[in-house]
Design a protein around this motif. Sequence first.
Motif, PDB file in Angstrom:
ATOM      1  N   GLN A 154       0.889  -0.825   0.131  1.00 56.77           N
ATOM      2  CA  GLN A 154       0.159  -0.008   0.133  1.00 56.77           C
ATOM      3  C   GLN A 154       0.669   1.402   0.108  1.00 56.77           C
ATOM      4  OE1 GLN A 154      -3.623  -0.014   2.366  1.00 56.77           O
ATOM      5  NE2 GLN A 154      -3.203  -2.311   3.306  1.00 56.77           N
ATOM      6  N   SER A 155       2.136   1.376  -0.033  1.00 56.12           N
ATOM      7  CA  SER A 155       2.738   2.456  -0.637  1.00 56.12           C
ATOM      8  C   SER A 155       2.731   2.728  -2.481  1.00 56.12           C
ATOM      9  CB  SER A 155       4.249   2.177  -0.941  1.00 56.12           C
ATOM     10  OG  SER A 155       4.600   1.923   0.895  1.00 56.12           O
ATOM     11  N   VAL A 156       2.984   4.516  -2.022  1.00 51.69           N
ATOM     12  CA  VAL A 156       2.406   4.539  -3.872  1.00 51.69           C
ATOM     13  C   VAL A 156       3.742   6.082  -3.622  1.00 51.69           C
ATOM     14  CG1 VAL A 156       1.036   6.340  -5.486  1.00 51.69           C
ATOM     15  CG2 VAL A 156      -0.060   4.762  -3.225  1.00 51.69           C
ATOM     16  N   ILE A 157       4.504   5.092  -4.721  1.00 49.11           N
ATOM     17  CA  ILE A 157       6.012   6.403  -5.031  1.00 49.11           C
ATOM     18  C   ILE A 157       5.901   6.926  -6.248  1.00 49.11           C
ATOM     19  CG2 ILE A 157       8.398   6.548  -5.005  1.00 49.11           C
ATOM     20  CD1 ILE A 157       8.564   4.156  -3.059  1.00 49.11           C
ATOM     21  N   HIS A 158       5.136   8.793  -6.251  1.00 49.08           N
ATOM     22  CA  HIS A 158       5.551   8.817  -7.095  1.00 49.08           C
ATOM     23  C   HIS A 158       7.021   9.029  -8.172  1.00 49.08           C
ATOM     24  CE1 HIS A 158       0.722  10.006  -7.313  1.00 49.08           C
ATOM     25  NE2 HIS A 158       1.799  10.028  -5.424  1.00 49.08           N
ATOM     26  N   ASP A 159       6.602  10.145  -9.174  1.00 48.84           N
ATOM     27  CA  ASP A 159       8.296   9.575 -10.086  1.00 48.84           C
ATOM     28  C   ASP A 159       9.578  10.913  -9.388  1.00 48.84           C
ATOM     29  OD1 ASP A 159       5.483   8.971 -12.297  1.00 48.84           O
ATOM     30  OD2 ASP A 159       5.538  10.713 -13.301  1.00 48.84           O
ATOM     31  N   GLU A 160      10.467  10.682  -9.787  1.00 47.34           N
ATOM     32  CA  GLU A 160      11.541  10.396  -9.243  1.00 47.34           C
ATOM     33  C   GLU A 160      12.207  10.991  -7.956  1.00 47.34           C
ATOM     34  OE1 GLU A 160      11.344  14.680 -11.424  1.00 47.34           O
ATOM     35  OE2 GLU A 160      11.299  14.198 -12.939  1.00 47.34           O
ATOM     36  N   VAL A 161      11.415  10.618  -8.135  1.00 46.19           N
ATOM     37  CA  VAL A 161      11.800   9.753  -6.078  1.00 46.19           C
ATOM     38  C   VAL A 161      12.771   9.069  -5.792  1.00 46.19           C
ATOM     39  CG1 VAL A 161      10.852   8.676  -4.285  1.00 46.19           C
ATOM     40  CG2 VAL A 161       9.257  10.278  -4.707  1.00 46.19           C
ATOM     41  N   LYS A 162      13.584   9.556  -4.775  1.00 46.99           N
ATOM     42  CA  LYS A 162      14.421   8.320  -4.695  1.00 46.99           C
ATOM     43  C   LYS A 162      14.423   8.048  -2.997  1.00 46.99           C
ATOM     44  CE  LYS A 162      19.922   8.148  -3.878  1.00 46.99           C
ATOM     45  NZ  LYS A 162      20.902   8.655  -3.740  1.00 46.99           N
ATOM     46  N   ILE A 163      14.442   6.408  -3.092  1.00 43.21           N
ATOM     47  CA  ILE A 163      14.556   5.758  -1.648  1.00 43.21           C
ATOM     48  C   ILE A 163      15.815   4.603  -1.750  1.00 43.21           C
ATOM     49  CG2 ILE A 163      13.157   3.709  -0.467  1.00 43.21           C
ATOM     50  CD1 ILE A 163      11.230   6.457  -0.544  1.00 43.21           C
TER      51      ILE A 163
END
Length: 454
Positions: free
Chosen positions: A334-343
Amino acid sequence: MNRFAIILAAGQGTRMKSKLYKVLHQVCGKPMIEHVVEHVSALDIKKIVTIVGHGAEKVQEFLGDRTEYAHQEEQLGTAHAVVQAEGIIGNEQGTTLVVCGDTPLITPETMKALLENHEKTNAKASILTAFTDDPTGYGRIIRNNEGSVEKIVEHKDASPEELKVQEINTGTYCFDNQALFMALKEVGNDNAQGEFYLPDVIGILKQKGEKVSAYQTEDFEETLGVNDRIALSQAESIMKARINRLHMKNGVTIIDPANTYISKEAVIGADTVIYPGTMIKGKTIIGSDCVIGPNTEIENCKIGDFTEVRHSTMFSSEIGSHVKIGPFAHIRPQSVIHDEVKIGNFVEVKKSIFGTGSKASHLSYIGDAEVGKDVNLGCGSITVNYDGKNKYLTKIEDGVFVGCNSNLIAPVTIGKNSYIAAGSTITDDVPESSLSIARARQTNKLGYIEKKKK
């Protein structure tokens, strides 16, 4: 012409040496029986009847209303199993396909070809056959001088001459439905096993002067029946190779197919590169021009284009485009990671939203959080979401900078463009464009060590 299907799935599978019902053992992430039901459902079939026995409730619970069911109380052979379907389709006119529930590799294309050959030749029965260098354990196809099928002889009942035959019965058949159930009434159990064999129907129909045909598949591996863990691993290997070949033909680069696992449902865009040790499970969708792996596990995720995921695990989440994940990141459901993110490395994200352009580069836990755009979470940032009983939400608005080793005690909101000083423990909301410092002042005790020694 109406078409029906009977799936034989009543055997306990004692050779599997397992508490799990045989046909529920998985091949490429899906129970064998589900592969078979899906393949049969891809054909123009009016009714599917699955014959269940041991573990019937679990099979029915899993397949639901995708098939009808008939119960075989005692496992007295394949003919006895088919008889159990008489109450559902015994009076129907048409063609009936009979296939085993432990043959997950038979493709819809092969079953369709068998059906079409059966109907084209006006046969009362048709057998799917194959040639193999080692026919041990298989029923042999015995042909007459004209090359027509005369009978099928089980391995344990075959003569020394019949044992030399390399054309085998795959256990998949087509029958004229009415002829099938009439002939089943004449099947006996005078054989080495004391069972009622479905192949005996072939001999009965021949004695009545009915036409029996055979359709030979060129791919013996496709007919593999899974009766033990060795055959299960073989089926896994064959299907894995089949799936990987399909993706490579569609423009995906798989560096080491032997060490790459991709589920049957997965969709992968062209020019994506998959490195060794990667497992892509469930209904995962991966865009184009991505880099996945090495040593990465992804299950039921949707991933955009130009995203990189290295040495990481991801489950039931949505990932945007131009995202970089890993190494050693954990994206929980249930995680939502949008564009150009760094994890980055050793970051865990759980049930959280990451806005476009935000970063958590290393050693952080972000759970039950809404992270806005262009947020920077410093090393060791923690959303403290759990009080031992309930979970609470942390809101981090756009443009926030969180210093290293900060604890955000939920429920809490960090206002837009705010700064959190390193080492802070934040328990109250932070207003927009503020600097929040929540730590004890440093005190230096001069000469403390010397005093302690004295």
